[in-house]
Enzyme design. Structure first.
Site: not given
Length: 251
Positions: A32-33, A36
């Site tokens: 998820h990170e 980004h």
């Protein structure tokens, strides 16, 4: 951890499920990170790259409170990836794509993990029908539990992060698509963390009370966050597994 207690039938089951939950949490949070950071880089902002956050090393993304939340209740967060929108080639497009990058990865992971749930159910059924060794059957069951947990955690991250409360991704998306300095975003930047902690705290209080004493069914709905997540996670989980179930002959 709660899943381990309710799903396992032995101390070994508890230990294995806690370990695979740990792995599933790391996979979901890290990807998820990293998503980004990668999308920010593609839009012209190397801040995450220079901060060493474009890595699969879980310790680079570790946030103690967010991690504990993920292990205990299935929703939480990692240390946010640093992003400087002033570096974006196209600011609005950059903010929008960075905001949705993490949850998009979680959605894809959940969709693909649901396929492996069906495949492992097929393998488990065939192992049982063929009279396979107990170790083989347990291995199939453990792997199946891993993908169930991975799917659930990714869906929980998805629906938790799209809540339009600062500092979650849903707020970032609204902020990117609205005029700068609007009252909603200003309010959320000031009070969003308190609202979020209030929702999480209420969830813990309701869950703890329900576990200790007999309460009327409506009491559970006071847990606004838990009710919301349970409803949408369950719906999408069932949708994904039903979709792949049409293609995988489980029996």
């Amino acid at each position: 951890m709660i899943f381990a207690i309710t799903s396992g039938s032995s101390a070994l089951d508890y230990l294995v499920i806690i370990l695979i939950t740990l792995v599933a949490v790391c996979v979901a949070l890290v990807l998820h990170e990293v998503a980004h950071g990668l999308v920010a880089l593609w839009n012209g902002d190397p801040t995450a790259k220079f901060a060493g956050r474009l890595t699969l090393n879980p310790m680079k993304h570790f946030d103690l409170i967010g991690f504990i939340m993920m292990m205990l209740v299935g929703f939480g967060y990692a240390k946010p990836v640093p992003v400087n929108p002033y570096n974006f080639k196209h600011r609005t497009r950059g903010q929008v794509t960075v905001a949705i990058a993490g949850v998009t990865v979680n959605l894809i992971l959940a969709f693909l993990s649901a396929l492996f749930i069906c495949l492992m159910q097929l393998a488990l059924n065939r192992a049982i029908n063929a009279g396979a060794a107990t170790g083989t059957i347990r291995l199939c069951w453990y792997v199946g539990q891993f993908f169930i947990i991975l799917t659930t955690i990714n869906l929980s991250l998805l629906f938790f992060n799209i809540i339009p409360v600062f500092p979650l991704d849903g707020f970032r998306l609204i902020e990117a698509l609205t005029k700068r300095g609007n009252r909603f975003c200003a309010f959320m930047r000031t009070n969003g963390r308190y609202i979020l902690w209030g929702l999480v705290g209420l969830s813990f209080i309701v869950s703890s009370a329900s576990a200790r004493v007999s309460l009327p069914p409506w009491f559970e709905y006071l847990d606004v966050l838990g009710t919301y997540l349970n409803f949408f996670v369950t719906k999408l989980f069932n949708l994904f597994t039903s979709f792949w179930g049409l293609m995988v002959p489980i029996y």
